[in-house]
Design an enzyme around this catalytic site. Structure first.
Site, PDB file in Angstrom:
ATOM      1  N   CYS A 169     -15.285  -0.227  -3.845  1.00 39.56           N
ATOM      2  CA  CYS A 169     -16.492  -0.285  -3.009  1.00 39.56           C
ATOM      3  C   CYS A 169     -17.429   0.837  -3.448  1.00 39.56           C
ATOM      4  O   CYS A 169     -17.986   1.572  -2.642  1.00 39.56           O
ATOM      5  CB  CYS A 169     -16.154  -0.196  -1.521  1.00 39.56           C
ATOM      6  SG  CYS A 169     -15.113   1.195  -1.054  1.00 39.56           S
TER       7      CYS A 169
ATOM      8  N   ASP B 215       0.859  -1.178   0.000  1.00 43.10           N
ATOM      9  CA  ASP B 215       0.000   0.000   0.000  1.00 43.10           C
ATOM     10  C   ASP B 215       0.894   1.227   0.000  1.00 43.10           C
ATOM     11  O   ASP B 215       1.932   1.244   0.680  1.00 43.10           O
ATOM     12  CB  ASP B 215      -0.923   0.021   1.219  1.00 43.10           C
ATOM     13  CG  ASP B 215      -2.112   0.956   1.017  1.00 43.10           C
ATOM     14  OD1 ASP B 215      -3.205   0.449   0.720  1.00 43.10           O
ATOM     15  OD2 ASP B 215      -1.935   2.186   1.121  1.00 43.10           O
TER      16      ASP B 215
ATOM     17  N   ASP C 268      -7.677  -3.145  -5.313  1.00 50.03           N
ATOM     18  CA  ASP C 268      -8.881  -2.585  -4.690  1.00 50.03           C
ATOM     19  C   ASP C 268      -8.601  -1.107  -4.489  1.00 50.03           C
ATOM     20  O   ASP C 268      -8.067  -0.692  -3.461  1.00 50.03           O
ATOM     21  CB  ASP C 268      -9.166  -3.295  -3.374  1.00 50.03           C
ATOM     22  CG  ASP C 268     -10.460  -2.827  -2.715  1.00 50.03           C
ATOM     23  OD1 ASP C 268     -11.162  -1.999  -3.315  1.00 50.03           O
ATOM     24  OD2 ASP C 268     -10.756  -3.275  -1.596  1.00 50.03           O
TER      25      ASP C 268
END
Length: 383
Positions: A337, A246, A284
């Site tokens: 999302c 990340d 994601d």
């Protein structure tokens, strides 16, 4: 705290949020300054605040004002409660209603009833078509709590029994038995042995379904790992070796402890220091979070069109970066999302047009109507 005192606290917190403070920060600030409030009081005030934020436009219309008082008055009218029972003017309760407040307010218009920003409505309707209204209305409700059974530690039956022994009731999803919906005792979860010993992890149903659609063998790179939930889920199903990355390394701070608790091995890659090729790469990406607005309802009122445009540009860049780590014949999973097409199908189609090495295998759209949170998965294969 009396119900009236809880309402007064919620009004003060909502006014801070409407002035620009993040909801969690406003709640924490109130809790620290209110040592007299017990855990039940804190939970009740939090529920009042979040319910008001989920239904901000409709409650403001009913209450006649976009303010803490207007939202709580709108709640009373929405739920058929006597407002004078909360606006008591006594003790720590809110002051009595004025004559103007008693006659203010109107039934929400069709757009106000959807509880979404005006600028977003065309994009919402374009993306969801006939499901636009039912999904918007579902986003006004509280989200259920879902768990993922860690198959390295337990099967679903054992996990359900372990939770039940600590007063937590959970029901497996009929199509994905490793997904458990908590029906009672959710607030006991963090202290439970089942959670502390790695039998279950918190993870919403929609990303669980998305992960279940991915290959779970061979090497895996979770490129935008965050807390690492998807890396943990895929490692538990057999992916190995697993690397988590990340750009904000602090987001992965808890991942080593979570991996140890889960009984899996995950290697952390420093920001920008990924090397090699992988059988599966999961991206994601940062997004609007429009699929999770039941859980973070203040976010939908902070999002702007400029924010969305910046996110779309960032998503395209991340997708191209992630594609560079996919081995020949490997898979690239793009996830958000979000329920918005500009972040989902349109983003993927733009990428495929720019990089003919990849072909799309599947696309899945999840919403409260079909799963739980709004979520998107596009799975692509490198030729």
């Amino acid at each position: 705290m009396t119900p009236a005192a809880r309402a007064a606290a919620a009004i003060a917190i909502l006014d801070r949020i409407l002035d620009g403070q993040a909801a969690e920060a406003a709640l924490i600030r109130w809790a620290r300054a209110s040592r007299f409030a017990g855990s039940g009081d804190r939970a009740a005030v939090r529920d009042l605040v979040f319910d008001a934020l989920r239904r901000l436009r409709s409650r403001a219309a009913l209450g006649g004002a976009l303010s803490g008082r207007g939202l709580l008055l709108g709640m009373c009218r929405d739920e058929g409660l006597d407002p004078d029972a909360l606006f008591t003017g006594e003790g720590h309760g809110p002051p009595l209603l004025s004559d103007a407040e008693r006659v203010a307010g109107h039934a929400p218009t069709p757009d106000e009833a959807l509880d979404l920003p005006d600028w977003l409505l065309p994009l919402w309707r374009k993306a969801l078509g006939p499901d636009a209204e039912p999904v918007a209305l579902a986003m006004r409700e509280r989200a259920p709590v879902w768990l993922r059974v860690n198959l390295r530690r337990a099967d679903p039956a054992r996990a359900v029994a372990a939770l039940a022994g600590e007063g937590i009731a959970a029901v497996p999803h009929p199509d994905l038995p490793t997904a458990l919906r908590i029906t009672k005792g959710a607030r006991r979860l963090a202290a439970s042995r089942a959670y502390r010993e790695g039998l279950v992890e918190l993870q919403d149903l929609s990303p669980q379904m998305a992960c279940a659609a991915l290959p779970a063998r061979g090497s895996l790179l979770d490129f935008c790992a965050g807390g690492g939930g998807k890396a943990l889920a895929l490692a538990a199903r057999g992916a190995s070796p697993v690397v988590a990355h990340d750009i904000d390394a602090a987001r992965m701070a808890d991942l080593p402890a979570r991996a140890e608790r889960a009984g899996v091995r995950i290697r952390l890659a420093a920001p920008g220091q990924v090397a090699g090729r992988f059988d599966t790469v999961v991206a994601d990406v940062p997004c609007s979070g429009s699929g999770t607005w039941r859980r973070s309802p203040d976010a939908k009122w902070r999002l702007t069109r400029d924010d969305l445009d910046r996110l779309a540009s960032r998503q395209a860049l991340i997708l191209e970066q992630a594609a560079g780590f996919v081995a020949e014949g490997g898979h690239l999973a793009y996830m958000t999302c979000s329920v918005l097409a500009v972040e989902n199908d349109e983003q993927v189609q733009g990428f495929l047009a720019r990089d003919p090495r990849f072909e799309q295998i599947l696309a899945r759209h999840f919403s409260p109507l079909s799963a739980s949170d709004g979520f998107y998965l596009a799975l692509m294969r490198r030729r």
